[in-house]
Design a protein around this motif. Structure first.
Motif, PDB file in Angstrom:
ATOM      1  N   THR A 279       0.838  -1.204   0.000  1.00 51.61           N
ATOM      2  CA  THR A 279       0.000   0.000   0.000  1.00 51.61           C
ATOM      3  C   THR A 279       0.869   1.248   0.000  1.00 51.61           C
ATOM      4  O   THR A 279       0.604   2.206  -0.736  1.00 51.61           O
ATOM      5  CB  THR A 279      -0.945   0.009   1.211  1.00 51.61           C
ATOM      6  N   VAL A 280       1.918   1.255   0.812  1.00 49.20           N
ATOM      7  CA  VAL A 280       2.854   2.389   0.829  1.00 49.20           C
ATOM      8  C   VAL A 280       3.462   2.585  -0.554  1.00 49.20           C
ATOM      9  O   VAL A 280       3.527   3.711  -1.066  1.00 49.20           O
ATOM     10  CB  VAL A 280       3.961   2.175   1.886  1.00 49.20           C
ATOM     11  N   LEU A 281       3.894   1.487  -1.179  1.00 45.38           N
ATOM     12  CA  LEU A 281       4.504   1.588  -2.509  1.00 45.38           C
ATOM     13  C   LEU A 281       3.492   2.114  -3.526  1.00 45.38           C
ATOM     14  O   LEU A 281       3.830   2.955  -4.370  1.00 45.38           O
ATOM     15  CB  LEU A 281       5.040   0.223  -2.942  1.00 45.38           C
ATOM     16  N   ASP A 282       2.253   1.623  -3.453  1.00 42.43           N
ATOM     17  CA  ASP A 282       1.208   2.087  -4.374  1.00 42.43           C
ATOM     18  C   ASP A 282       0.939   3.585  -4.203  1.00 42.43           C
ATOM     19  O   ASP A 282       0.684   4.296  -5.176  1.00 42.43           O
ATOM     20  CB  ASP A 282      -0.100   1.319  -4.136  1.00 42.43           C
ATOM     21  N   LEU A 283       0.977   4.064  -2.962  1.00 37.34           N
ATOM     22  CA  LEU A 283       0.727   5.484  -2.698  1.00 37.34           C
ATOM     23  C   LEU A 283       1.865   6.346  -3.245  1.00 37.34           C
ATOM     24  O   LEU A 283       1.638   7.429  -3.781  1.00 37.34           O
ATOM     25  CB  LEU A 283       0.543   5.723  -1.202  1.00 37.34           C
ATOM     26  N   ILE A 284       3.088   5.862  -3.119  1.00 40.42           N
ATOM     27  CA  ILE A 284       4.223   6.598  -3.697  1.00 40.42           C
ATOM     28  C   ILE A 284       4.120   6.607  -5.216  1.00 40.42           C
ATOM     29  O   ILE A 284       4.354   7.631  -5.867  1.00 40.42           O
ATOM     30  CB  ILE A 284       5.567   5.981  -3.258  1.00 40.42           C
ATOM     31  N   ALA A 285       3.729   5.463  -5.785  1.00 42.82           N
ATOM     32  CA  ALA A 285       3.613   5.352  -7.245  1.00 42.82           C
ATOM     33  C   ALA A 285       2.437   6.151  -7.794  1.00 42.82           C
ATOM     34  O   ALA A 285       2.380   6.431  -8.990  1.00 42.82           O
ATOM     35  CB  ALA A 285       3.473   3.880  -7.645  1.00 42.82           C
ATOM     36  N   GLY A 286       1.478   6.497  -6.928  1.00 43.05           N
ATOM     37  CA  GLY A 286       0.286   7.197  -7.389  1.00 43.05           C
ATOM     38  C   GLY A 286      -0.777   6.263  -7.922  1.00 43.05           C
ATOM     39  O   GLY A 286      -1.740   6.706  -8.557  1.00 43.05           O
ATOM     40  N   LEU A 287      -0.645   4.968  -7.645  1.00 44.41           N
ATOM     41  CA  LEU A 287      -1.637   3.993  -8.089  1.00 44.41           C
ATOM     42  C   LEU A 287      -2.874   4.033  -7.191  1.00 44.41           C
ATOM     43  O   LEU A 287      -3.952   3.597  -7.587  1.00 44.41           O
ATOM     44  CB  LEU A 287      -1.026   2.585  -8.091  1.00 44.41           C
TER      45      LEU A 287
ATOM     46  N   SER B  85      10.351  14.970  -5.144  1.00 42.93           N
ATOM     47  CA  SER B  85      11.055  16.159  -5.638  1.00 42.93           C
ATOM     48  C   SER B  85      10.261  17.427  -5.320  1.00 42.93           C
ATOM     49  O   SER B  85      10.131  18.324  -6.160  1.00 42.93           O
ATOM     50  CB  SER B  85      11.323  16.043  -7.138  1.00 42.93           C
ATOM     51  N   ASN B  86       9.695  17.451  -4.122  1.00 39.28           N
ATOM     52  CA  ASN B  86       8.941  18.605  -3.593  1.00 39.28           C
ATOM     53  C   ASN B  86       7.629  18.858  -4.331  1.00 39.28           C
ATOM     54  O   ASN B  86       7.055  19.936  -4.223  1.00 39.28           O
ATOM     55  CB  ASN B  86       9.799  19.874  -3.618  1.00 39.28           C
ATOM     56  N   LYS B  87       7.141  17.873  -5.093  1.00 42.12           N
ATOM     57  CA  LYS B  87       5.852  17.992  -5.775  1.00 42.12           C
ATOM     58  C   LYS B  87       4.915  16.916  -5.257  1.00 42.12           C
ATOM     59  O   LYS B  87       5.299  15.758  -5.140  1.00 42.12           O
ATOM     60  CB  LYS B  87       6.022  17.850  -7.295  1.00 42.12           C
ATOM     61  N   GLU B  88       3.674  17.312  -4.980  1.00 39.06           N
ATOM     62  CA  GLU B  88       2.715  16.356  -4.434  1.00 39.06           C
ATOM     63  C   GLU B  88       2.312  15.325  -5.482  1.00 39.06           C
ATOM     64  O   GLU B  88       2.020  15.663  -6.637  1.00 39.06           O
ATOM     65  CB  GLU B  88       1.471  17.070  -3.922  1.00 39.06           C
ATOM     66  N   VAL B  89       2.308  14.071  -5.090  1.00 35.40           N
ATOM     67  CA  VAL B  89       1.896  12.986  -5.982  1.00 35.40           C
ATOM     68  C   VAL B  89       0.381  13.006  -6.115  1.00 35.40           C
ATOM     69  O   VAL B  89      -0.343  12.946  -5.124  1.00 35.40           O
ATOM     70  CB  VAL B  89       2.379  11.629  -5.431  1.00 35.40           C
ATOM     71  N   SER B  90      -0.093  13.091  -7.349  1.00 40.69           N
ATOM     72  CA  SER B  90      -1.535  13.107  -7.597  1.00 40.69           C
ATOM     73  C   SER B  90      -1.952  11.996  -8.554  1.00 40.69           C
ATOM     74  O   SER B  90      -3.100  11.923  -8.977  1.00 40.69           O
ATOM     75  CB  SER B  90      -1.962  14.463  -8.172  1.00 40.69           C
ATOM     76  N   GLY B  91      -1.025  11.120  -8.896  1.00 42.47           N
ATOM     77  CA  GLY B  91      -1.304  10.015  -9.804  1.00 42.47           C
ATOM     78  C   GLY B  91       0.010   9.451 -10.312  1.00 42.47           C
ATOM     79  O   GLY B  91       1.094   9.918  -9.926  1.00 42.47           O
ATOM     80  N   PRO B  92      -0.036   8.417 -11.167  1.00 42.67           N
ATOM     81  CA  PRO B  92       1.203   7.865 -11.723  1.00 42.67           C
ATOM     82  C   PRO B  92       1.948   8.908 -12.549  1.00 42.67           C
ATOM     83  O   PRO B  92       1.350   9.841 -13.089  1.00 42.67           O
ATOM     84  CB  PRO B  92       0.695   6.721 -12.616  1.00 42.67           C
ATOM     85  N   GLY B  93       3.265   8.750 -12.643  1.00 43.54           N
ATOM     86  CA  GLY B  93       4.060   9.678 -13.438  1.00 43.54           C
ATOM     87  C   GLY B  93       5.422   9.090 -13.755  1.00 43.54           C
ATOM     88  O   GLY B  93       5.882   8.167 -13.064  1.00 43.54           O
ATOM     89  N   PRO B  94       6.095   9.602 -14.786  1.00 44.25           N
ATOM     90  CA  PRO B  94       7.390   9.049 -15.196  1.00 44.25           C
ATOM     91  C   PRO B  94       8.516   9.322 -14.203  1.00 44.25           C
ATOM     92  O   PRO B  94       9.604   8.757 -14.341  1.00 44.25           O
ATOM     93  CB  PRO B  94       7.658   9.759 -16.528  1.00 44.25           C
ATOM     94  N   ASP B  95       8.255  10.161 -13.203  1.00 43.86           N
ATOM     95  CA  ASP B  95       9.280  10.393 -12.179  1.00 43.86           C
ATOM     96  C   ASP B  95       9.361   9.238 -11.189  1.00 43.86           C
ATOM     97  O   ASP B  95      10.246   9.204 -10.340  1.00 43.86           O
ATOM     98  CB  ASP B  95       9.023  11.708 -11.436  1.00 43.86           C
ATOM     99  N   ARG B  96       8.420   8.277 -11.302  1.00 37.80           N
ATOM    100  CA  ARG B  96       8.422   7.073 -10.478  1.00 37.80           C
ATOM    101  C   ARG B  96       8.185   5.864 -11.377  1.00 37.80           C
ATOM    102  O   ARG B  96       7.174   5.804 -12.060  1.00 37.80           O
ATOM    103  CB  ARG B  96       7.320   7.137  -9.422  1.00 37.80           C
ATOM    104  N   ALA B  97       9.147   4.945 -11.377  1.00 38.29           N
ATOM    105  CA  ALA B  97       8.999   3.713 -12.149  1.00 38.29           C
ATOM    106  C   ALA B  97       8.881   2.539 -11.190  1.00 38.29           C
ATOM    107  O   ALA B  97       9.491   2.543 -10.118  1.00 38.29           O
ATOM    108  CB  ALA B  97      10.204   3.517 -13.067  1.00 38.29           C
ATOM    109  N   VAL B  98       8.076   1.543 -11.577  1.00 38.60           N
ATOM    110  CA  VAL B  98       7.819   0.406 -10.698  1.00 38.60           C
ATOM    111  C   VAL B  98       8.283  -0.888 -11.357  1.00 38.60           C
ATOM    112  O   VAL B  98       7.997  -1.142 -12.535  1.00 38.60           O
ATOM    113  CB  VAL B  98       6.312   0.285 -10.356  1.00 38.60           C
TER     114      VAL B  98
END
Length: 277
Positions: A50-58, A69-82
């Motif tokens: 669940t923690v990983l999913d929240l970081i990934a924006g899933l 990078s000081n930006k709030e996660v609001s969904g999946p993005g290329p700055d995070r790869a899984v």
């Protein structure tokens, strides 16, 4: 001043149920600096994924938030790869084409145009990192499970993420293949200095790979119980470490938490990271 690459603040996750709500996570606080290797460890159902999913924006948290990078996660993005336990390669594409697809998607996101030669150079660079250039023309069903996972890691790295997320990436592999890939991952991180958050059930894997081990308490209302610093010098050699007193001490601390203290912890409120020049 350099900000932390990742910040989890009062992170929580609640789900509605017939009797009210189920609290899966509560008060998860974590600050990760650029270039750190962090392992999440705990018993099944402790909220690691669940923690990983929240970081990934899933998933989106019901409480608190995630900053990358000081930006709030609001969904999946290329700055995070899984990278998942199962490689998830596209079976109709070759090894080369699977990695090339990731590069093309990043180029579209960044509004860049890559020439054919630039694409080829970058694809082969990432395949070289995982020692898979020799299999670039093969399709996934023509290579072994360990080789597939190497390609999955290359594809994730090709996205040039700020944070690489790994959900038990070696869990489905045999012990020897797992050891080879652990060594490859350490070599890749030493070269790229990338930030990695990895879920594992393997205590030895966590101690070998990590700068810090985040130990989760059992749910419901799972949280971070302890954070253990692994102050072993790099590069690390598994054979040399086998008889290292500090390695054995850290390993024993993780085991003690998992089997003696995991149900008795209070949420750990980690102090904010200090800014560094």
């Amino acid at each position: 001043m350099q900000k932390p690459i990742l910040e989890l603040t009062q992170l929580g996750m609640r789900y509605p149920v017939a009797t009210g709500e189920f609290i899966a996570l509560k008060d998860v606080n974590l600050v990760v600096e650029k270039g750190e290797f962090i392992s999440l460890i705990g018993h099944s159902g402790c909220g690691k994924s669940t923690v990983l999913d929240l970081i990934a924006g899933l998933q989106m948290p019901t409480d608190g938030g995630v900053l990358v990078s000081n930006k709030e996660v609001s969904g999946p993005g290329p700055d995070r790869a899984v990278v998942f336990q199962h490689h998830a390669l596209l079976p109709w594409l070759t090894v080369y084409e699977n990695v090339e697809l990731a590069l093309k998607q990043v180029a579209i996101h960044q509004k860049k145009r890559l020439s054919k030669s630039e694409l080829e150079q970058q694809v082969m660079h990432y395949l070289a990192l995982v020692q898979m250039t020799h299999a670039s023309s093969k399709k996934p069903d023509e290579i072994s499970g360990g080789m597939k996972q190497r390609v999955g890691i290359a594809r994730a790295l090709a996205m040039q993420p700020n944070v690489l997320l790994m959900d038990e990436p070696f869990g489905a592999l045999d012990a020897l293949t797992r050891a080879h890939l652990q060594d490859a991952l350490m070599a890749i991180q030493a070269e790229l200095k990338n930030t990695i958050i990895m879920i594992t059930h393997d205590v030895d894997e966590a101690v070998l790979l990590s700068d810090r081990i985040v130990m989760m308490s059992n749910g419901p209302a799972a949280t971070i119980g302890e954070i253990l610093t692994v102050d072993l010098p790099r590069p690390r050699d598994r054979v040399v470490l086998a008889n290292n007193e500090r390695y054995q001490h850290v390993r024993q601390q993780v085991l003690q938490f998992l089997y003696e203290k995991h149900t008795k912890v209070e949420p750990l409120h980690q102090p904010a990271a200090k800014e560094v020049a």
